[in-house]
Design an enzyme around this catalytic site. Structure first.
Site, mmCIF file in Angstrom:
data_model
loop_
_atom_site.group_PDB
_atom_site.id
_atom_site.type_symbol
_atom_site.label_atom_id
_atom_site.label_comp_id
_atom_site.label_asym_id
_atom_site.label_seq_id
_atom_site.Cartn_x
_atom_site.Cartn_y
_atom_site.Cartn_z
ATOM 1 N N LYS A 49 0.861 -1.190 0.000
ATOM 2 C CA LYS A 49 0.000 0.000 0.000
ATOM 3 C C LYS A 49 0.901 1.246 0.000
ATOM 4 O O LYS A 49 1.750 1.411 0.889
ATOM 5 C CB LYS A 49 -0.885 -0.050 1.248
ATOM 6 C CG LYS A 49 -2.155 0.761 1.151
ATOM 7 C CD LYS A 49 -3.032 0.461 2.362
ATOM 8 C CE LYS A 49 -4.260 1.313 2.436
ATOM 9 N NZ LYS A 49 -4.968 1.145 3.713
HETATM 10 O O1 G3P Z 1 -7.487 2.224 5.551
HETATM 11 C C1 G3P Z 1 -7.799 3.452 4.997
HETATM 12 C C2 G3P Z 1 -9.144 4.027 5.366
HETATM 13 O O2 G3P Z 1 -10.113 3.036 5.250
HETATM 14 C C3 G3P Z 1 -9.192 4.815 6.641
HETATM 15 O O3 G3P Z 1 -10.488 5.010 7.111
HETATM 16 O O4 G3P Z 1 -12.075 5.716 8.897
HETATM 17 O O5 G3P Z 1 -9.637 6.294 9.107
HETATM 18 O O6 G3P Z 1 -11.066 7.443 7.425
HETATM 19 P P1 G3P Z 1 -10.826 6.171 8.199
#
Ligand code: G3P
Length: 217
Positions: A87
């Site tokens: 990633k």
């Molecule tokens: O893994 C990346 C993403 O899904 C992060 O989500 O909830 O931290 O905005 P969030």
């Protein structure tokens, strides 16, 4: 649409996997830190454990930000298991690194994508997955789902092979809307996946069926 779980928590990964509908896992440095994982060996062991638990693509995020360092770190991550997807953040050196990984047979997931322009660059570089963060777009007063709709249209028109991996999911409705919009993959917390199960009429209907079943049991 494939279902990934967005967590580094082993108990949650196990629970989602036992449902039988899990296609992969995504993690990020914040999710790894939340689990208290510290040090390179612990990180590598944690990814190994996840790879042994789930038969699908497992995204492991680099924490480097320059081309040479991203490539070196990504090679180490990719060596952990055949299902690891490296990633890489949506930055200039990240795009260069994604192209390098593509040319060298290593799958990538381009993360922190917030615009169609960024997604087009990642697709051109050959990212296997491109991760638009729809929840964070919503948080900033825009509509994250508009980006998924736009990307589904562009990728279809242009024949891009990268998969649209909708990330930063905050609710079961996000998952449903992503399916409608044509996302290839959705990565969500366990809570949002389990939220899809819920409907009050199901609960009422089941209670009635079980009550009536007592009459002939
Ligand atoms: O893994 C990346 C993403 O899904 C992060 O989500 O909830 O931290 O905005 P969030």
């Amino acid at each position: 649409m494939k279902f990934f779980i967005d967590t580094a928590n082993l108990a949650q990964i196990k629970e989602a996997n036992e449902l039988g509908i899990l296609d992969g896992v995504t993690t990020n440095p914040s999710l790894m830190a939340k689990e208290g994982i510290k040090g390179q060996d612990a990180v590598i062991n944690h990814y190994k454990t996840i790879c042994e638990m789930v038969n699908g693509d497992i995204s492991a995020e680099v924490i480097s930000t320059t081309f040479n360092e991203i490539v070196e770190e990504g090679k180490k991550l990719a060596a952990i298991h055949k299902n690891i997807v490296v990633k890489v953040p949506m930055i200039k050196d990240g795009i260069k690194a994604i192209k390098w990984f593509t040319d060298n047979g290593i799958k990538t997931n381009c993360t922190l994508v917030f615009s169609a322009g960024q997604a087009i660059l990642a697709a051109k570089a050959g990212a296997a997955y491109i991760s638009p963060f729809i929840g964070r777009i919503d948080d900033s007063g825009w509509d994250g789902m508009d980006l998924i709709i736009q990307l589904a249209h562009i990728f279809d028109m242009q024949g891009y092979t990268s998969e649209i991996l909708a990330a930063s999911i905050r609710s079961p409705l996000h998952i449903i809307k992503c399916a409608e919009a044509g996302a290839d993959v959705v990565t969500s917390p366990l809570e949002s996946i389990l939220g899809l199960l819920k409907h009050p009429l199901t609960d009422i209907g089941l209670a009635k069926f079980l009550e009536d079943a007592k009459k002939f049991a």
